[in-house]
Write a protein that holds these residues in place. Structure first.
Motif, PDB file in Angstrom:
ATOM      1  N   VAL A  42      38.408  46.928  31.125  1.00 50.29           N
ATOM      2  CA  VAL A  42      38.655  45.520  31.436  1.00 50.29           C
ATOM      3  C   VAL A  42      37.313  44.882  31.760  1.00 50.29           C
ATOM      4  O   VAL A  42      36.353  45.559  32.130  1.00 50.29           O
ATOM      5  N   GLN A  43      37.244  43.562  31.636  1.00 51.60           N
ATOM      6  CA  GLN A  43      35.975  42.883  31.900  1.00 51.60           C
ATOM      7  C   GLN A  43      35.579  42.985  33.361  1.00 51.60           C
ATOM      8  O   GLN A  43      34.417  43.186  33.676  1.00 51.60           O
ATOM      9  N   SER A  44      36.537  42.834  34.245  1.00 48.65           N
ATOM     10  CA  SER A  44      36.230  42.860  35.670  1.00 48.65           C
ATOM     11  C   SER A  44      37.304  43.669  36.406  1.00 48.65           C
ATOM     12  O   SER A  44      38.412  43.175  36.605  1.00 48.65           O
ATOM     13  N   PRO A  45      36.995  44.879  36.823  1.00 52.17           N
ATOM     14  CA  PRO A  45      37.977  45.689  37.545  1.00 52.17           C
ATOM     15  C   PRO A  45      38.440  45.043  38.852  1.00 52.17           C
ATOM     16  O   PRO A  45      39.597  45.178  39.243  1.00 52.17           O
ATOM     17  N   GLY A  46      37.554  44.322  39.517  1.00 56.75           N
ATOM     18  CA  GLY A  46      37.935  43.655  40.764  1.00 56.75           C
ATOM     19  C   GLY A  46      38.986  42.580  40.551  1.00 56.75           C
ATOM     20  O   GLY A  46      39.954  42.474  41.313  1.00 56.75           O
ATOM     21  N   VAL A  47      38.797  41.768  39.520  1.00 53.93           N
ATOM     22  CA  VAL A  47      39.777  40.718  39.198  1.00 53.93           C
ATOM     23  C   VAL A  47      41.108  41.359  38.805  1.00 53.93           C
ATOM     24  O   VAL A  47      42.174  40.875  39.193  1.00 53.93           O
ATOM     25  N   PHE A  48      41.046  42.419  38.037  1.00 52.05           N
ATOM     26  CA  PHE A  48      42.261  43.138  37.646  1.00 52.05           C
ATOM     27  C   PHE A  48      43.027  43.611  38.883  1.00 52.05           C
ATOM     28  O   PHE A  48      44.228  43.411  38.996  1.00 52.05           O
ATOM     29  N   ALA A  49      42.317  44.225  39.827  1.00 50.77           N
ATOM     30  CA  ALA A  49      42.956  44.733  41.041  1.00 50.77           C
ATOM     31  C   ALA A  49      43.554  43.601  41.864  1.00 50.77           C
ATOM     32  O   ALA A  49      44.667  43.721  42.394  1.00 50.77           O
ATOM     33  N   VAL A  50      42.841  42.482  41.970  1.00 52.76           N
ATOM     34  CA  VAL A  50      43.356  41.348  42.741  1.00 52.76           C
ATOM     35  C   VAL A  50      44.627  40.799  42.101  1.00 52.76           C
ATOM     36  O   VAL A  50      45.580  40.457  42.801  1.00 52.76           O
TER      37      VAL A  50
END
Length: 73
Positions: A42-50
């Motif tokens: 994914v492009q941003s794991p943090g955004v995915f988790a949020v």
């Protein structure tokens, strides 16, 4: 169910019910951690988790709201 009945039920419940509830909480936390971790690129794991955890919180807040409204009746 009156408050006195709830208290007496809690006292009468066997000890293993608390252990079973603790296992359930641990399973939920484990599933949340697994869901928040992206196993694909994914492009941003943090955004995915949020997004995943935010959806979880929102769905549970809605469920709690329905529960509270239903209990008032």
């Amino acid at each position: 169910m009156s408050r006195a009945n709830v208290v007496s039920f809690r006292r009468a419940a066997p000890w293993w019910t608390a252990a079973a509830c603790a296992c359930g909480v641990m399973a939920i936390v484990f599933v949340l951690v697994l869901n928040a971790y992206p196993f694909v690129d994914v492009q941003s794991p943090g955004v995915f988790a949020v997004k995943i955890l935010g959806t979880f919180v929102l769905v549970n807040a809605c469920g709690y709201g329905f529960y509270r409204v239903r209990r008032r009746r």
